[in-house]
Structures are given as structure tokens and as C-alpha cells.
Design a protein around this motif. Sequence first.
Motif, mmCIF file in Angstrom:
data_model
loop_
_atom_site.group_PDB
_atom_site.id
_atom_site.type_symbol
_atom_site.label_atom_id
_atom_site.label_comp_id
_atom_site.label_asym_id
_atom_site.label_seq_id
_atom_site.Cartn_x
_atom_site.Cartn_y
_atom_site.Cartn_z
ATOM 1 N N HIS A 185 35.804 -34.495 -37.261
ATOM 2 C CA HIS A 185 35.245 -34.591 -38.609
ATOM 3 C C HIS A 185 36.240 -35.102 -39.647
ATOM 4 O O HIS A 185 35.834 -35.747 -40.619
ATOM 5 N N ARG A 186 37.539 -34.823 -39.456
ATOM 6 C CA ARG A 186 38.501 -35.138 -40.509
ATOM 7 C C ARG A 186 39.491 -36.242 -40.166
ATOM 8 O O ARG A 186 40.162 -36.759 -41.062
ATOM 9 N N LEU A 190 38.884 -41.801 -40.173
ATOM 10 C CA LEU A 190 39.945 -42.554 -40.843
ATOM 11 C C LEU A 190 40.594 -43.602 -39.944
ATOM 12 O O LEU A 190 41.449 -44.357 -40.395
ATOM 13 N N VAL A 191 40.200 -43.642 -38.680
ATOM 14 C CA VAL A 191 40.829 -44.545 -37.707
ATOM 15 C C VAL A 191 39.925 -45.755 -37.460
ATOM 16 O O VAL A 191 38.749 -45.605 -37.129
ATOM 17 N N ASN A 192 40.505 -46.935 -37.622
ATOM 18 C CA ASN A 192 39.760 -48.179 -37.387
ATOM 19 C C ASN A 192 40.500 -49.040 -36.374
ATOM 20 O O ASN A 192 41.730 -49.049 -36.324
ATOM 21 N N VAL A 193 39.738 -49.778 -35.579
ATOM 22 C CA VAL A 193 40.296 -50.687 -34.576
ATOM 23 C C VAL A 193 39.720 -52.076 -34.807
ATOM 24 O O VAL A 193 38.499 -52.247 -34.881
ATOM 25 N N GLY A 194 40.599 -53.069 -34.947
ATOM 26 C CA GLY A 194 40.155 -54.428 -35.225
ATOM 27 C C GLY A 194 39.754 -55.195 -33.975
ATOM 28 O O GLY A 194 40.284 -54.953 -32.890
ATOM 29 N N GLU A 438 41.240 -43.337 -29.513
ATOM 30 C CA GLU A 438 41.664 -42.023 -29.031
ATOM 31 C C GLU A 438 43.179 -41.863 -29.166
ATOM 32 O O GLU A 438 43.675 -40.795 -29.562
ATOM 33 N N THR A 439 43.931 -42.912 -28.833
ATOM 34 C CA THR A 439 45.384 -42.858 -28.943
ATOM 35 C C THR A 439 45.808 -42.625 -30.386
ATOM 36 O O THR A 439 46.691 -41.805 -30.670
ATOM 37 N N ARG A 440 45.191 -43.327 -31.317
ATOM 38 C CA ARG A 440 45.567 -43.195 -32.731
ATOM 39 C C ARG A 440 45.164 -41.838 -33.297
ATOM 40 O O ARG A 440 45.889 -41.263 -34.121
ATOM 41 N N ARG A 444 47.782 -39.094 -34.900
ATOM 42 C CA ARG A 444 47.569 -38.440 -36.195
ATOM 43 C C ARG A 444 47.493 -36.928 -36.029
ATOM 44 O O ARG A 444 47.955 -36.176 -36.903
ATOM 45 N N ALA A 445 46.915 -36.485 -34.922
ATOM 46 C CA ALA A 445 46.831 -35.046 -34.655
ATOM 47 C C ALA A 445 48.225 -34.461 -34.495
ATOM 48 O O ALA A 445 48.518 -33.368 -35.002
#
Length: 461
Positions: A185-186, A190-194, A438-440, A444-445
Motif C-alpha cells: 500500500h505504501r 511509488l515504484v515505476n519501471v520504464g 519487486e527488486t526496487r 526501498r523496504a
Amino acid sequence: MARSVAREWKALVTGFGGRAGAMLALMMAVAAPAQVSRDQGVPETPLDIPANLQIFGKLDPNVRKPTAIVNDTVVTGTDVDQRLGLIALFNNVPIAQIKGDERDRLRLQILRQLIDETLQVQEAKTADIAITSAQVDQGVVRAAQSTFKVTPKELPAFLTKSGASERTLRREIEAELAWQSYLRHRVEPLVNVGDQEVADILKRLQAQKGTQEFNIKEIFLRAEGANEQEIFAKARTVLQDLQKSGKPFEQYAVQYSDSPTGKQGGDLGWVKASVLPAELAQAAQDMQVGQVAGPIENSGGYSILYLTDKRQLLTADPRSAKLSLKQLTVRFPAGTTQADATARTSAFATGLKQLQGCGSVEKVGAALGAEVVDNDAVLIRQLPGPLQDLMLNLQVGQATPPFGNPQEGVRSLVLCGRDDTQSTELPRADQIENQIQETRVNLRAQAKLRDLRRDAIIEYR
């Protein structure tokens, strides 16, 4: 829950399966090339630390009772002991076998894990994410049935008998659910992949097709000048003990390895020969799957290697074939001597000559007094190294030579079918995108958990 506890054990002592797992690992290797994490000398640090430092006082964390108060939440010594029992139970390691210094080290690592879980649950609640008792109940039921093979009613007594408790299981499940929900949820939004970075990875994958990779675990013992012979002797002793004891390689890596990867059971992951030190690269290329080799001298010390698997990127691998097998087992009475075992094995081998394809296995098994078990989903690469080599050359209806030992009896595998169908196509763009995301999220986690640790008020008792 099962994956969570397995990860925890791997970090203390020691995903995906099949082609999906290999492909995901492949994408990870291309997106972020594997590195061999090992200290080479004294690392540089931005801290102002004198070269001739002197320690004033003594700190021995093993003397302190492992109890902590984390932002007003108590973690007790009982919590630590019961989590150790749970992890040992999940991995079929009798808790009585974990003793002395090894037990102390594991308890301290578990304390750190419990502190992290406490911080994760607290942060989730701050973000208005709460895990209900019903959700935890569902996790407990799944763990009882799928992981421990008991009924939910039998579970509390089963856990208590093994030094664990239902309370510590529920705590672990709650922390796992809370943190995953928090990330979903948080963090994930916020993670985007181009599209371009996905296309770049596909291009690199195609260019690396056929490159050989090795899945390696390592125990690294650092040697510095005067103590080189001493460390070499220690490495030989560790290797000999490892070969005799039958204990997991990961356990020895945690206990002896001077490399940061030791905390993860010495796991280097999938690596190409080009990223390994020259001596280790040559050893990996000469080793067979399942083999342990060493001590191998390389920059800074000596290594003991365990080759768990190897592959060629995006190339059909005969060891990925799925087998349909029948296993015959003749168990020996307790106290069987080596001579008796040899005679019984010879009789077993003679009986196997009566086999006429898989249709005759039950009849021959009955004549030999053997148990017969079917399995239709075994990959060749899942078998021990020597059996892999046999299976690669076995024809349908043929049996392996007898294998076993005086304590566990003798066995043979009969090949009843082989599915060699394998895809060597590139992964889809959406698979690569999901793996990058998933990696990003995981990165961040980790950063978020680091910040939580820094800001936490933790009182040790």
C-alpha cells in the motif's frame, strides 16, 4: 509463512521453483550483475578512527540476557528461545543439536530479527494497516497443514514439544502479513519501471545466451601473512569435518566464514566465471554439481566451495528434464554391519535384474521385500550429483545401481518416463517489469527498515 521462516533459517544457519525460478534469477543477474561479496583487507571508512585504538572496558553480548524493549514493546528471552525452536522445527534440526557458542550466536541473530519484526508491525499500524486475528488464524491453519503436516488442533502441543509455541508462530505470521501489506500500500505505488529499461534487459539477455553460470556457496577463511599456514590447516579441518558430519554446508558457513556472505550460509547465488577470482572460477568449471572442493588459495585467504547447480543462460539443459520414477527401498535392521549390508545389497542388485520395465516393479519389489514409491515430478537437477549423471544416461524402464548405507538401507530408482520439453525463449516483458519492480520495492523496504532502526528507542536488559 513457510517461505518467511525458510529465509530466516537460511540467514541464521544456512522462492520460486522450476523454470520460473531460473528465469527470474536470470533476470536478476542481468539487471544487477552478481558480485562476490568478500572483504579484501581493511575497508575504508569515513569514520575518524585512530589506527592504534585501545578498547576501554568490555562488551560481551553473550553475557547479556537477550531481552529488549522496542518502543515500549517487550521482546523476552522466552520469545527468542521459542523462535529458535520454531526455526529448528521447520528445518528438521533437533533443537538439542544446537549448543554452546552456536546457540548463543543464533539467539542474538534471532533477537535482531524479532526487533525488526516489532518495528515492522509498529510502522504498519502507524500507517493504519492492522492485521486481524482472523488473518493470522488463516496463516496458522495453513502452516499446520502445509508446513508441519498436523491438524490445527494438534498444532499447539506439537509446537510446545519442539521448544516452540503457537504464540511465536502467530507473531511471525502477523509480522510477515503486516510488512507485506505495508509495502503493497505504501511502497509499491511509488515504484515505476520504464519501457526502455525493460527493452535494454531483453537485449542484454539475448547477447548473453549460452553463457555458463554457477550456483555456489563458499566458506572463506581470511589469511594474513604470518598466520597463513595456521589458516590453511584450519580450512582443511573444516572441510574434513564437513565431509564427515553430514551437516548442512550453510551451517559451517555461518560458523566459520569470514566473508559477509557467511551470514547467508555462504550463498554467492548465480555467478558467471568472469566475476569470480581466477582460482575460484577455474575450480567451479572443474567441479561437478554437488561437489565440495578446497581449500582453494585465492587473494586474501582460502575458500571451500560447494557447487549446488550450473546452467547455460537461455539454453536447453538436459538436467531440467522432468522424470517419472519408481523407487524401491529395502531397509536394513538396526545394527546391520558393513559386511551384512554388502551381502544384502548384492542380493538386491541380483533381484533388480528381474525387472522388465516399470510394469514389473511392484512384482519384483514384493519378491525383494522392498517398499515401492511413485513420483512423477522429479527434476534431474533436484537429485544428488552422482544420481544426476546416472539419470542422464538411463533409458525408460532401466534402474539405477543400488545406493544407500547400512543405517538407512538400499535403494534403486527406476525410470518410467522423461519429459525433456524445455523453453529457451526470452522472458516476457511483463515478467521482467515485475521482477525489476519487486527488486526496487525490496531495496526501498531495506532502506525503510534501516531508518526505523535508527529512530527506534531500544532498551536492552
